[in-house]
Design a protein around this motif. Sequence first.
Motif, PDB file in Angstrom:
ATOM      1  N   SER A   1      -3.666   9.578  15.836  1.00 40.87           N
ATOM      2  CA  SER A   1      -2.970   9.406  17.109  1.00 40.87           C
ATOM      3  C   SER A   1      -3.931   8.778  18.108  1.00 40.87           C
ATOM      4  CB  SER A   1      -2.427  10.740  17.611  1.00 40.87           C
ATOM      5  OG  SER A   1      -3.444  11.508  18.188  1.00 40.87           O
ATOM      6  N   ALA A  55       4.640  17.378  28.063  1.00 39.88           N
ATOM      7  CA  ALA A  55       3.619  16.554  27.407  1.00 39.88           C
ATOM      8  C   ALA A  55       4.187  15.785  26.216  1.00 39.88           C
ATOM      9  CB  ALA A  55       2.444  17.435  26.976  1.00 39.88           C
ATOM     10  N   ASP A  56       4.997  16.448  25.380  1.00 35.83           N
ATOM     11  CA  ASP A  56       5.525  15.783  24.180  1.00 35.83           C
ATOM     12  C   ASP A  56       6.497  14.658  24.544  1.00 35.83           C
ATOM     13  OD1 ASP A  56       4.024  17.504  22.723  1.00 35.83           O
ATOM     14  OD2 ASP A  56       5.688  18.792  22.093  1.00 35.83           O
ATOM     15  N   CYS A  91       5.787   7.221  26.532  1.00 33.59           N
ATOM     16  CA  CYS A  91       4.681   6.316  26.868  1.00 33.59           C
ATOM     17  C   CYS A  91       4.117   5.618  25.638  1.00 33.59           C
ATOM     18  CB  CYS A  91       3.530   7.086  27.527  1.00 33.59           C
ATOM     19  SG  CYS A  91       3.890   7.647  29.191  1.00 33.59           S
ATOM     20  N   PRO A  98      -5.800  10.004  24.234  1.00 36.45           N
ATOM     21  CA  PRO A  98      -4.945  10.267  25.400  1.00 36.45           C
ATOM     22  C   PRO A  98      -5.390   9.442  26.602  1.00 36.45           C
ATOM     23  CG  PRO A  98      -6.076  12.280  24.646  1.00 36.45           C
ATOM     24  CD  PRO A  98      -6.613  11.152  23.842  1.00 36.45           C
ATOM     25  N   GLN A 150       2.291  18.736  32.230  1.00 41.27           N
ATOM     26  CA  GLN A 150       1.873  19.593  31.128  1.00 41.27           C
ATOM     27  C   GLN A 150       3.079  20.134  30.358  1.00 41.27           C
ATOM     28  OE1 GLN A 150      -1.129  21.927  33.494  1.00 41.27           O
ATOM     29  NE2 GLN A 150      -2.577  20.804  32.186  1.00 41.27           N
ATOM     30  N   ALA A 183       4.570  11.769  26.004  1.00 45.41           N
ATOM     31  CA  ALA A 183       3.828  11.041  24.971  1.00 45.41           C
ATOM     32  C   ALA A 183       4.771  10.116  24.204  1.00 45.41           C
ATOM     33  CB  ALA A 183       3.151  12.023  24.021  1.00 45.41           C
ATOM     34  N   ARG A 241       1.902   7.039  23.837  1.00 41.85           N
ATOM     35  CA  ARG A 241       0.605   7.690  23.637  1.00 41.85           C
ATOM     36  C   ARG A 241       0.523   8.918  24.541  1.00 41.85           C
ATOM     37  NH1 ARG A 241      -3.780   3.317  25.670  1.00 41.85           N
ATOM     38  NH2 ARG A 241      -5.125   5.121  25.455  1.00 41.85           N
ATOM     39  N   PRO A 242      -0.318   9.900  24.152  1.00 41.14           N
ATOM     40  CA  PRO A 242      -0.368  11.123  24.959  1.00 41.14           C
ATOM     41  C   PRO A 242      -1.065  10.905  26.308  1.00 41.14           C
ATOM     42  CG  PRO A 242      -1.891  11.258  23.086  1.00 41.14           C
ATOM     43  CD  PRO A 242      -1.154   9.970  22.938  1.00 41.14           C
ATOM     44  N   LEU A 243      -0.658  11.716  27.278  1.00 42.80           N
ATOM     45  CA  LEU A 243      -1.311  11.712  28.592  1.00 42.80           C
ATOM     46  C   LEU A 243      -2.131  12.986  28.718  1.00 42.80           C
ATOM     47  CD1 LEU A 243       1.745  10.705  30.845  1.00 42.80           C
ATOM     48  CD2 LEU A 243       0.053   9.205  29.768  1.00 42.80           C
ATOM     49  N   GLU A 244      -3.254  12.886  29.401  1.00 38.99           N
ATOM     50  CA  GLU A 244      -4.064  14.073  29.650  1.00 38.99           C
ATOM     51  C   GLU A 244      -4.304  14.172  31.153  1.00 38.99           C
ATOM     52  OE1 GLU A 244      -7.963  13.873  27.853  1.00 38.99           O
ATOM     53  OE2 GLU A 244      -8.705  15.265  29.375  1.00 38.99           O
TER      54      GLU A 244
END
Lengths: 325, 325
Positions: B2, B28-29, B35, B5, B25, B32, B37-40
Amino acid sequence: MSPQPLRVALLGAGTVGAATARLLQGRADLLAARCGRPLELAGVAVRDASRPRDGVDPQLLTTDVEALVDGADVVVEVMGGIEPARTLIERALRRGVPVVTANKQLIAQRGPELHAVADGAGAGLHYEGAVMAAVPVMAVVRESLAGDEITSISGVVNGSTNYVLDLVARKGVPFQDAVRQAGELGYLEADPTEDLEGLDAAAKIVILARTAWDLPVALEDVQRQGISRLTDADFRQAAAHGTVVKLVASAWRSRAGGLDRVEVAVRPVALPQDDPLAQVRESVNVVVIEARSAGTLRLQGAGAGGDETASAVLGDLVRAVRSLP
Amino acid sequence: MSPQPLRVALLGAGTVGAATARLLQGRADLLAARCGRPLELAGVAVRDASRPRDGVDPQLLTTDVEALVDGADVVVEVMGGIEPARTLIERALRRGVPVVTANKQLIAQRGPELHAVADGAGAGLHYEGAVMAAVPVMAVVRESLAGDEITSISGVVNGSTNYVLDLVARKGVPFQDAVRQAGELGYLEADPTEDLEGLDAAAKIVILARTAWDLPVALEDVQRQGISRLTDADFRQAAAHGTVVKLVASAWRSRAGGLDRVEVAVRPVALPQDDPLAQVRESVNVVVIEARSAGTLRLQGAGAGGDETASAVLGDLVRAVRSLP
């Protein structure tokens, strides 16, 4: 040095096609500014190139639609019907060429496979004009609410039947007379089945539901009931209860057997007078979207018409060009 | 494998900031997936990191806002005020980092210079949340109608004053009592000047007008009159004429001395009962956009609130990430 114009292939010169061709040329400067480069109408594909089309340069008409598609930087499909529209759109997408279409039935029936081709080739596929013309419901569901969770969508999304129902409710016209008047005024097609039986509304709600939840939704999933079997007694009863009959398209989430599902329905509903869906008159369309964080959003406007649909098509065209590499 | 983030810097942890942190938060899924891709959430800049914030991990709070901005892939500014918000946004944009902001006064006052920096660096600057929270009016004016010509925009864009005016019109509450009630219920700030004098509405209509026509429009150009000097006699007179008083923000094109100009106004207007602007109740916002081809579009919803604004901020965040190279 100004950049090379982008070659736009227009497939179809019916009401929407002719409006799009006219606006593409009449708004050339505005579109060039919005796109960051000029657009050139490369040609207009028609079945009979010898028949003149209102406002379309006869020199641009062509029957060689494959050559037109193969030479284009962007394809705009407004011919309607499933074939040859599907094959031509797929042909463009496979070459990585973005496609704008206003073809509701095609997207409702074959949208997922066209998206797979588009994604595989990295080409954009845009169809704001396929759902409620310039009422920007696709953009809202697909983009504006991309960080939210939509819980339901409901609307009056077919102007022809709303025109009929509004004549009955507000003018007291008997139902069958209202259907005839709507036909005479051009609000209904010669074969009004697609409107009266809710097939048009079903296609729209399927496209919206699929976009909102990214789950498979097919036309066959729609719990569909049209307005053709309504009687004057139904309308009298609704009025006696202080309600208004509208053809409502709706979509919502449900869980059945532990599975996330989407329910879609099109049916006549007796609504309280102060319901936003009860308030749309004549051929106006409205959609109400509920989302967990955004709350209730209401979008309203003309859901059909040549210029109105062309507005959405041109908006998508700018979007498609802006996202070209 | 993956992808890495994307690091999101959140500036501010007030009502909108805390909602944004919580939703970033909690969703999040979903984010992701939208987008790609995941965000942090890399950190939340606050003035006092020792004070706990509802729903925000205390470990994420920081006062070193410059370090947070410099380490981010996307910056979300929801601190409000002109400084240090402006300097921090400019700092991110100069590094080519996209910025999402809900800062209405900043965009109204300094938007053009921030856009110049953003364009120079090729970084996106997004502010759907700055105008009517999740009512997607920026997207419609900037994108959906990009191929059309907007002729006018008018709306009820300040929920606080609409709450007051609706109490007077529908409940018969005397005007000064309605202002007090709205204050007690939290609809008005301790200093209600920005709402009552139309400064909030002015900032919104300036941003919309500038976006619609790509011409210079400043806060000073607004023909502005608030509602604070209205009297109960004014409301009685309006009611006697079958009208409803609303604080209307509007913008339209004009030609003066051969020059294309934009006129902007915020003022109380007595509207007929069936006007779309007359029908919004309590704190609901509505905007009506007229465009040459699309006709009349109406957008309605909650124009304020922490979650509602966070919905717009997250939508912009997805938009910003999707357009990253």
